[in-house]
Scaffold this motif. Structure first.
Motif, PDB file in Angstrom:
ATOM      1  N   ASP A  70       1.779   6.342   5.880  1.00 55.44           N
ATOM      2  CA  ASP A  70       1.250   7.553   6.499  1.00 55.44           C
ATOM      3  C   ASP A  70       0.668   7.303   7.885  1.00 55.44           C
ATOM      4  OD1 ASP A  70      -1.005   6.189   5.705  1.00 55.44           O
ATOM      5  OD2 ASP A  70      -1.778   7.777   4.424  1.00 55.44           O
ATOM      6  N   GLU A  71       0.866   6.118   8.426  1.00 56.85           N
ATOM      7  CA  GLU A  71       0.430   5.806   9.787  1.00 56.85           C
ATOM      8  C   GLU A  71       1.647   5.404  10.609  1.00 56.85           C
ATOM      9  OE1 GLU A  71      -2.715   2.961   9.927  1.00 56.85           O
ATOM     10  OE2 GLU A  71      -3.911   4.023   8.423  1.00 56.85           O
ATOM     11  N   LEU A  72       1.803   6.034  11.774  1.00 50.40           N
ATOM     12  CA  LEU A  72       2.974   5.812  12.612  1.00 50.40           C
ATOM     13  C   LEU A  72       3.131   4.345  12.992  1.00 50.40           C
ATOM     14  CD1 LEU A  72       5.400   6.963  14.094  1.00 50.40           C
ATOM     15  CD2 LEU A  72       3.891   7.452  16.026  1.00 50.40           C
ATOM     16  N   GLU A  73       2.044   3.695  13.372  1.00 50.73           N
ATOM     17  CA  GLU A  73       2.131   2.289  13.780  1.00 50.73           C
ATOM     18  C   GLU A  73       2.672   1.416  12.643  1.00 50.73           C
ATOM     19  OE1 GLU A  73      -0.980  -1.165  15.047  1.00 50.73           O
ATOM     20  OE2 GLU A  73      -1.219   0.781  16.038  1.00 50.73           O
ATOM     21  N   ALA A  74       2.219   1.659  11.440  1.00 55.56           N
ATOM     22  CA  ALA A  74       2.700   0.895  10.284  1.00 55.56           C
ATOM     23  C   ALA A  74       4.175   1.195  10.018  1.00 55.56           C
ATOM     24  CB  ALA A  74       1.862   1.213   9.055  1.00 55.56           C
ATOM     25  N   ALA A  75       4.575   2.456  10.176  1.00 52.47           N
ATOM     26  CA  ALA A  75       5.974   2.827   9.960  1.00 52.47           C
ATOM     27  C   ALA A  75       6.882   2.174  10.993  1.00 52.47           C
ATOM     28  CB  ALA A  75       6.133   4.344   9.996  1.00 52.47           C
ATOM     29  N   VAL A  76       6.449   2.173  12.241  1.00 51.10           N
ATOM     30  CA  VAL A  76       7.233   1.532  13.303  1.00 51.10           C
ATOM     31  C   VAL A  76       7.398   0.045  12.991  1.00 51.10           C
ATOM     32  CG1 VAL A  76       7.205   0.858  15.749  1.00 51.10           C
ATOM     33  CG2 VAL A  76       6.677   3.220  15.078  1.00 51.10           C
ATOM     34  N   GLU A  77       6.318  -0.595  12.608  1.00 53.21           N
ATOM     35  CA  GLU A  77       6.375  -2.022  12.279  1.00 53.21           C
ATOM     36  C   GLU A  77       7.310  -2.263  11.087  1.00 53.21           C
ATOM     37  OE1 GLU A  77       3.354  -5.508  10.727  1.00 53.21           O
ATOM     38  OE2 GLU A  77       2.539  -3.918  12.006  1.00 53.21           O
TER      39      GLU A  77
END
Length: 185
Positions: A70-77
């Motif tokens: 649910d966090e964009l930075e984590a999804a990108v990673e």
């Protein structure tokens, strides 16, 4: 212009694999079942054999991990990690339907093609929409996932059935709360 739908096919295939083979409702497929799950997404499903089943189910489990973020930075990673594990060699091809782009190198095995196309599909989804159009179904009793590539991007349920069930339950709860004598005890 995306002529052949590889973006949506990769995303749709990722959702279908996760929902069919992981979570509470998931099951281990047989070859015909795996072909049925993937057939709507324009992949050469006749290449699915018994040896592909285990790796496909494992990959589906890895794809599920994306949908719960649910966090964009984590999804990108996470998506970058998926992309780092696949060999993408884009090329233009024409099968008689006009030029279009393939992400997978020519002649790679089916499982590798699925990994490439689903990882690329999720990468496009995140790049185009962020995380607001993917996730786990909003119905409290459902763990299926969704990805919304529609124009309006308002999907929050895995299916119309879950959306309808949630809407009916909310409507009934509002009616009960508004009924005379409600809340007295």
């Amino acid at each position: 212009m995306e002529v052949n739908g590889y973006r949506s096919d990769g995303v749709g295939a990722a959702v279908a694999m996760v929902n069919a083979w992981t979570g509470e409702q998931g099951s281990t497929p047989d070859v015909p079942g795996a072909r049925d799950v993937l057939r709507p997404f324009s992949f050469l499903v006749e290449d699915v054999d018994e040896g592909a089943l285990g790796p496909l189910v494992q990959w589906a489990g890895e794809l599920r991990a994306f949908f719960v973020l649910d966090e964009l930075e984590a999804a990108v990673e996470y998506v970058n990690g998926l992309l780092a594990r696949v060999e993408v060699r884009p090329r233009l091809v024409d099968h008689g339907y006009g030029l279009h782009l393939h992400h997978a190198p020519s002649g790679v095995p089916f499982v590798q093609r699925m990994r490439i196309n689903t990882a690329m599909g999720l990468a496009h989804l995140v790049a185009d929409y962020g995380l607001g159009r993917s996730g786990v179904c909003a119905a409290g009793d459902c763990d299926r996932v969704f990805a919304d590539t529609s124009r309006n991007g308002r999907k929050r349920y895995c299916s119309d059935a879950c959306a309808n069930r949630a809407n009916v339950a909310a409507h009934r709860a509002r009616r009960r709360a508004a009924a005379p004598g409600a809340g007295r005890g």
